[in-house]
Write a protein that holds these residues in place. Structure first.
Motif, PDB file in Angstrom:
ATOM      1  N   LYS A 161       0.852  -1.187   0.000  1.00 11.77           N
ATOM      2  CA  LYS A 161       0.000   0.000   0.000  1.00 11.77           C
ATOM      3  C   LYS A 161       0.894   1.244   0.000  1.00 11.77           C
ATOM      4  O   LYS A 161       2.056   1.190   0.367  1.00 11.77           O
ATOM      5  N   LYS A 162       0.307   2.358  -0.387  1.00 14.45           N
ATOM      6  CA  LYS A 162       1.091   3.596  -0.461  1.00 14.45           C
ATOM      7  C   LYS A 162       1.669   3.999   0.894  1.00 14.45           C
ATOM      8  O   LYS A 162       2.800   4.471   0.961  1.00 14.45           O
ATOM      9  N   ILE A 163       0.927   3.802   1.952  1.00 13.11           N
ATOM     10  CA  ILE A 163       1.439   4.160   3.275  1.00 13.11           C
ATOM     11  C   ILE A 163       2.632   3.273   3.632  1.00 13.11           C
ATOM     12  O   ILE A 163       3.593   3.740   4.243  1.00 13.11           O
ATOM     13  N   GLN A 164       2.604   2.012   3.225  1.00 11.45           N
ATOM     14  CA  GLN A 164       3.735   1.113   3.470  1.00 11.45           C
ATOM     15  C   GLN A 164       4.945   1.547   2.654  1.00 11.45           C
ATOM     16  O   GLN A 164       6.077   1.495   3.138  1.00 11.45           O
ATOM     17  N   LEU A 165       4.711   1.987   1.412  1.00  8.14           N
ATOM     18  CA  LEU A 165       5.800   2.499   0.585  1.00  8.14           C
ATOM     19  C   LEU A 165       6.408   3.744   1.230  1.00  8.14           C
ATOM     20  O   LEU A 165       7.627   3.897   1.269  1.00  8.14           O
ATOM     21  N   SER A 166       5.554   4.613   1.765  1.00 12.24           N
ATOM     22  CA  SER A 166       6.054   5.809   2.456  1.00 12.24           C
ATOM     23  C   SER A 166       6.921   5.438   3.654  1.00 12.24           C
ATOM     24  O   SER A 166       7.972   6.044   3.874  1.00 12.24           O
ATOM     25  N   LEU A 167       6.496   4.453   4.428  1.00 15.09           N
ATOM     26  CA  LEU A 167       7.277   4.015   5.581  1.00 15.09           C
ATOM     27  C   LEU A 167       8.600   3.398   5.146  1.00 15.09           C
ATOM     28  O   LEU A 167       9.633   3.591   5.799  1.00 15.09           O
ATOM     29  N   LEU A 168       8.579   2.676   4.045  1.00  9.90           N
ATOM     30  CA  LEU A 168       9.801   2.092   3.499  1.00  9.90           C
ATOM     31  C   LEU A 168      10.790   3.197   3.103  1.00  9.90           C
ATOM     32  O   LEU A 168      11.981   3.119   3.406  1.00  9.90           O
ATOM     33  N   PHE A 169      10.279   4.227   2.450  1.00  8.30           N
ATOM     34  CA  PHE A 169      11.122   5.365   2.088  1.00  8.30           C
ATOM     35  C   PHE A 169      11.681   6.055   3.330  1.00  8.30           C
ATOM     36  O   PHE A 169      12.842   6.449   3.369  1.00  8.30           O
ATOM     37  N   PHE A 170      10.843   6.214   4.353  1.00  9.51           N
ATOM     38  CA  PHE A 170      11.294   6.864   5.583  1.00  9.51           C
ATOM     39  C   PHE A 170      12.417   6.069   6.233  1.00  9.51           C
ATOM     40  O   PHE A 170      13.425   6.641   6.657  1.00  9.51           O
ATOM     41  N   PHE A 171      12.266   4.759   6.283  1.00  5.66           N
ATOM     42  CA  PHE A 171      13.309   3.906   6.857  1.00  5.66           C
ATOM     43  C   PHE A 171      14.617   4.055   6.068  1.00  5.66           C
ATOM     44  O   PHE A 171      15.698   4.171   6.652  1.00  5.66           O
ATOM     45  N   LYS A 172      14.517   4.077   4.740  1.00  9.09           N
ATOM     46  CA  LYS A 172      15.722   4.218   3.918  1.00  9.09           C
ATOM     47  C   LYS A 172      16.377   5.584   4.111  1.00  9.09           C
ATOM     48  O   LYS A 172      17.601   5.701   4.076  1.00  9.09           O
ATOM     49  N   SER A 173      15.566   6.612   4.344  1.00  5.92           N
ATOM     50  CA  SER A 173      16.158   7.936   4.585  1.00  5.92           C
ATOM     51  C   SER A 173      16.935   7.944   5.908  1.00  5.92           C
ATOM     52  O   SER A 173      17.999   8.561   5.995  1.00  5.92           O
ATOM     53  N   LEU A 174      16.415   7.250   6.918  1.00  2.00           N
ATOM     54  CA  LEU A 174      17.152   7.138   8.176  1.00  2.00           C
ATOM     55  C   LEU A 174      18.443   6.350   7.984  1.00  2.00           C
ATOM     56  O   LEU A 174      19.486   6.693   8.555  1.00  2.00           O
ATOM     57  N   LEU A 175      18.373   5.301   7.184  1.00  2.00           N
ATOM     58  CA  LEU A 175      19.549   4.482   6.892  1.00  2.00           C
ATOM     59  C   LEU A 175      20.613   5.305   6.159  1.00  2.00           C
ATOM     60  O   LEU A 175      21.805   5.221   6.482  1.00  2.00           O
ATOM     61  N   LEU A 176      20.203   6.119   5.204  1.00  2.00           N
ATOM     62  CA  LEU A 176      21.129   6.974   4.458  1.00  2.00           C
ATOM     63  C   LEU A 176      21.816   7.971   5.398  1.00  2.00           C
ATOM     64  O   LEU A 176      23.042   8.108   5.380  1.00  2.00           O
ATOM     65  N   TYR A 177      21.031   8.631   6.217  1.00  2.13           N
ATOM     66  CA  TYR A 177      21.594   9.616   7.148  1.00  2.13           C
ATOM     67  C   TYR A 177      22.520   8.937   8.151  1.00  2.13           C
ATOM     68  O   TYR A 177      23.602   9.442   8.462  1.00  2.13           O
ATOM     69  N   GLY A 178      22.099   7.783   8.641  1.00  2.00           N
ATOM     70  CA  GLY A 178      22.918   7.039   9.587  1.00  2.00           C
ATOM     71  C   GLY A 178      24.238   6.608   8.985  1.00  2.00           C
ATOM     72  O   GLY A 178      25.292   6.702   9.626  1.00  2.00           O
ATOM     73  N   PHE A 179      24.210   6.127   7.742  1.00  2.00           N
ATOM     74  CA  PHE A 179      25.441   5.729   7.060  1.00  2.00           C
ATOM     75  C   PHE A 179      26.394   6.911   6.953  1.00  2.00           C
ATOM     76  O   PHE A 179      27.590   6.790   7.259  1.00  2.00           O
TER      77      PHE A 179
END
Length: 152
Positions: free
Chosen positions: A124-142
């Protein structure tokens, strides 16, 4: 089908035209984080295909994933731009990512579906949004870990 492939090629190539505007110093500083997250998203796309989270009906080449132009075009280059303008200001980073991810999820996905390039499947779109949010945290953390432990 030919127009759709052209659109996908343009989606991949146009962001690369902005590389000279980023600056050598920023490219050197953020490229490893951008490549890291792009590799993660490439792995994610194999999982997505298996779990039928989304489908790409158009590929630029039969042996290349449908997501390839999005990952190695706007996603990679967009990550560099976002880090360039927001790194070290986590609040600004999160806000900008939420805006861009919301645009992608709710407008660009509809555009891809409208022109017949791809559609969401079981995700679902909300799940895709959460997936993107998680990846943004991963990018910043890296990037934070890289700058903390690797000087230079």
């Amino acid at each position: 089908m030919r127009q759709q492939k052209l659109i996908m090629l343009l989606i991949m190539i146009l962001p690369w035209l902005t590389i000279p505007l980023i600056g050598k110093k920023s490219i050197k500083r953020y490229l490893s984080a951008g490549i890291f997250i792009s590799i993660i998203v490439t792995i994610e796309s194999f999982i997505a295909k298996k779990r039928r989270w989304w489908w790409f009906h158009v590929k630029i080449h039969p042996n290349i994933q449908g997501e390839f132009p999005l990952i190695w075009g706007p996603f990679l280059i967009g990550s560099l731009w976002i880090l360039k303008f927001t790194y070290r200001n986590f609040y600004r980073y999160i806000i900008l990512n939420l805006i861009i991810d919301t645009f992608f999820t709710y407008a660009f996905v509809n555009f891809l579906q409208y022109i017949g390039i791809g559609t969401l499947g079981r995700l679902k779109k909300i799940q895709l949004s959460l997936l993107f949010f998680f990846k943004s945290l991963l990018l910043y953390g890296f990037q934070t870990i890289k700058e903390t432990f690797i000087k230079g």
